[in-house]
Scaffold this motif. Structure first.
Motif, PDB file in Angstrom:
ATOM      1  N   GLN A   1      21.309  27.757 123.576  1.00  0.00           N
ATOM      2  CA  GLN A   1      21.525  27.204 122.246  1.00  0.00           C
ATOM      3  C   GLN A   1      22.625  26.146 122.317  1.00  0.00           C
ATOM      4  N   VAL A   2      22.338  24.970 121.784  1.00  0.00           N
ATOM      5  CA  VAL A   2      23.276  23.859 121.775  1.00  0.00           C
ATOM      6  C   VAL A   2      23.790  23.648 120.366  1.00  0.00           C
ATOM      7  N   ARG A   3      25.085  23.424 120.256  1.00  0.00           N
ATOM      8  CA  ARG A   3      25.704  23.197 118.963  1.00  0.00           C
ATOM      9  C   ARG A   3      26.505  21.908 119.003  1.00  0.00           C
ATOM     10  N   LEU A   4      26.384  21.104 117.948  1.00  0.00           N
ATOM     11  CA  LEU A   4      27.136  19.872 117.799  1.00  0.00           C
ATOM     12  C   LEU A   4      28.031  19.998 116.577  1.00  0.00           C
ATOM     13  N   VAL A   5      29.316  19.749 116.760  1.00  0.00           N
ATOM     14  CA  VAL A   5      30.284  19.852 115.685  1.00  0.00           C
ATOM     15  C   VAL A   5      30.895  18.485 115.434  1.00  0.00           C
ATOM     16  N   GLU A   6      30.760  17.999 114.197  1.00  0.00           N
ATOM     17  CA  GLU A   6      31.245  16.684 113.816  1.00  0.00           C
ATOM     18  C   GLU A   6      32.501  16.792 112.965  1.00  0.00           C
ATOM     19  N   GLY A  15      36.926  -2.287 103.697  1.00  0.00           N
ATOM     20  CA  GLY A  15      37.821  -2.901 104.658  1.00  0.00           C
ATOM     21  C   GLY A  15      38.600  -1.922 105.500  1.00  0.00           C
ATOM     22  N   GLY A  16      38.540  -0.653 105.148  1.00  0.00           N
ATOM     23  CA  GLY A  16      39.263   0.371 105.876  1.00  0.00           C
ATOM     24  C   GLY A  16      38.531   0.849 107.111  1.00  0.00           C
ATOM     25  N   SER A  17      39.101   1.870 107.748  1.00  0.00           N
ATOM     26  CA  SER A  17      38.567   2.385 109.007  1.00  0.00           C
ATOM     27  C   SER A  17      38.467   3.896 108.989  1.00  0.00           C
ATOM     28  N   LEU A  18      37.524   4.409 109.756  1.00  0.00           N
ATOM     29  CA  LEU A  18      37.371   5.835 110.009  1.00  0.00           C
ATOM     30  C   LEU A  18      36.924   6.022 111.445  1.00  0.00           C
ATOM     31  N   LYS A  19      37.260   7.173 112.014  1.00  0.00           N
ATOM     32  CA  LYS A  19      36.771   7.530 113.343  1.00  0.00           C
ATOM     33  C   LYS A  19      36.067   8.873 113.269  1.00  0.00           C
ATOM     34  N   LEU A  20      34.796   8.880 113.646  1.00  0.00           N
ATOM     35  CA  LEU A  20      34.011  10.094 113.689  1.00  0.00           C
ATOM     36  C   LEU A  20      33.996  10.646 115.109  1.00  0.00           C
ATOM     37  N   SER A  21      34.011  11.974 115.219  1.00  0.00           N
ATOM     38  CA  SER A  21      33.977  12.617 116.520  1.00  0.00           C
ATOM     39  C   SER A  21      32.924  13.711 116.522  1.00  0.00           C
ATOM     40  N   CYS A  22      32.352  13.964 117.696  1.00  0.00           N
ATOM     41  CA  CYS A  22      31.332  14.987 117.858  1.00  0.00           C
ATOM     42  C   CYS A  22      31.536  15.673 119.196  1.00  0.00           C
ATOM     43  N   ALA A  23      31.547  16.997 119.180  1.00  0.00           N
ATOM     44  CA  ALA A  23      31.691  17.787 120.395  1.00  0.00           C
ATOM     45  C   ALA A  23      30.471  18.678 120.576  1.00  0.00           C
ATOM     46  N   ALA A  24      29.875  18.638 121.755  1.00  0.00           N
ATOM     47  CA  ALA A  24      28.715  19.457 122.079  1.00  0.00           C
ATOM     48  C   ALA A  24      29.152  20.679 122.876  1.00  0.00           C
ATOM     49  N   SER A  25      28.542  21.815 122.573  1.00  0.00           N
ATOM     50  CA  SER A  25      28.852  23.044 123.285  1.00  0.00           C
ATOM     51  C   SER A  25      27.607  23.911 123.382  1.00  0.00           C
ATOM     52  N   GLY A  26      27.687  24.950 124.198  1.00  0.00           N
ATOM     53  CA  GLY A  26      26.574  25.858 124.375  1.00  0.00           C
ATOM     54  C   GLY A  26      25.889  25.659 125.710  1.00  0.00           C
ATOM     55  N   ASN A  27      24.625  26.042 125.767  1.00  0.00           N
ATOM     56  CA  ASN A  27      23.848  25.976 127.001  1.00  0.00           C
ATOM     57  C   ASN A  27      23.262  24.581 127.174  1.00  0.00           C
ATOM     58  N   ILE A  28      24.115  23.653 127.572  1.00  0.00           N
ATOM     59  CA  ILE A  28      23.725  22.261 127.714  1.00  0.00           C
ATOM     60  C   ILE A  28      23.199  22.010 129.122  1.00  0.00           C
ATOM     61  N   GLY A  29      21.974  21.532 129.208  1.00  0.00           N
ATOM     62  CA  GLY A  29      21.392  21.168 130.491  1.00  0.00           C
ATOM     63  C   GLY A  29      21.614  19.712 130.782  1.00  0.00           C
ATOM     64  N   VAL A  99      18.435  16.767 124.873  1.00  0.00           N
ATOM     65  CA  VAL A  99      18.674  17.641 126.016  1.00  0.00           C
ATOM     66  C   VAL A  99      17.350  17.903 126.721  1.00  0.00           C
ATOM     67  N   LEU A 100      17.346  17.784 128.057  1.00  0.00           N
ATOM     68  CA  LEU A 100      16.140  18.050 128.837  1.00  0.00           C
ATOM     69  C   LEU A 100      16.036  19.540 129.104  1.00  0.00           C
ATOM     70  N   ASP A 101      14.959  20.153 128.645  1.00  0.00           N
ATOM     71  CA  ASP A 101      14.738  21.582 128.787  1.00  0.00           C
ATOM     72  C   ASP A 101      13.274  21.826 129.140  1.00  0.00           C
ATOM     73  N   SER A 102      13.027  22.390 130.329  1.00  0.00           N
ATOM     74  CA  SER A 102      11.663  22.684 130.780  1.00  0.00           C
ATOM     75  C   SER A 102      10.769  21.444 130.706  1.00  0.00           C
ATOM     76  N   ASP A 103      11.286  20.342 131.203  1.00  0.00           N
ATOM     77  CA  ASP A 103      10.574  19.075 131.287  1.00  0.00           C
ATOM     78  C   ASP A 103      10.289  18.435 129.934  1.00  0.00           C
ATOM     79  N   LEU A 104      10.953  18.895 128.887  1.00  0.00           N
ATOM     80  CA  LEU A 104      10.814  18.318 127.566  1.00  0.00           C
ATOM     81  C   LEU A 104      12.180  17.917 127.031  1.00  0.00           C
ATOM     82  N   TRP A 105      12.220  16.764 126.365  1.00  0.00           N
ATOM     83  CA  TRP A 105      13.445  16.336 125.701  1.00  0.00           C
ATOM     84  C   TRP A 105      13.471  16.920 124.294  1.00  0.00           C
ATOM     85  N   ILE A 106      14.554  17.615 123.986  1.00  0.00           N
ATOM     86  CA  ILE A 106      14.740  18.229 122.679  1.00  0.00           C
ATOM     87  C   ILE A 106      15.942  17.592 121.994  1.00  0.00           C
TER      88      ILE A 106
END
Length: 119
Positions: A1-6, A15-29, A99-106
């Protein structure tokens, strides 16, 4: 299971600025690209920016010159620096990781983070 947290969304003036961040965790192949998409009210989801493992980038026309994507392959994180924000940038922004899993991109997606540009 893969989880992405933003994080990093919020309210900003034009005219202003923002920075977005994302961290991936879990069973990443095997992965290649990481990227950001957005969906504005009443509009279709659209690509904002993406970067592959070699550092090649794809930017939407509206993002070119204003937004910068970066990633840390060792940490499985991706960020989006947004400068010179416009009212029309208001949307929910989503982190995307194929993510590549069993020859498929998910496709895995973050929960979305709201960006509101208003005076």
């Amino acid at each position: 299971q893969v989880r992405l947290v933003e994080s990093g969304g919020g309210l900003v003036q034009p005219g202003g600025s923002l920075k977005l961040s994302c961290a991936a965790s879990g069973n990443i192949g095997h992965i290649d690209s990481m990227g950001w998409y957005r969906r504005a009210p009443g509009k279709q989801r659209e690509l904002v920016a993406a970067m592959n493992m070699e550092g090649e980038t794809n930017y939407a026309a509206f993002a070119q010159g204003r937004f910068t994507i970066s990633r840390n392959n060792a940490k499985n994180t991706v960020s989006l620096q947004m400068d010179s924000l416009k009212v029309e940038d208001t949307a929910v922004y989503y982190c995307n990781l194929p993510v590549l899993d069993s020859d498929l991109w998910i496709d895995y997606w973050g929960q979305g983070t709201q960006v509101t540009v208003s005076s």
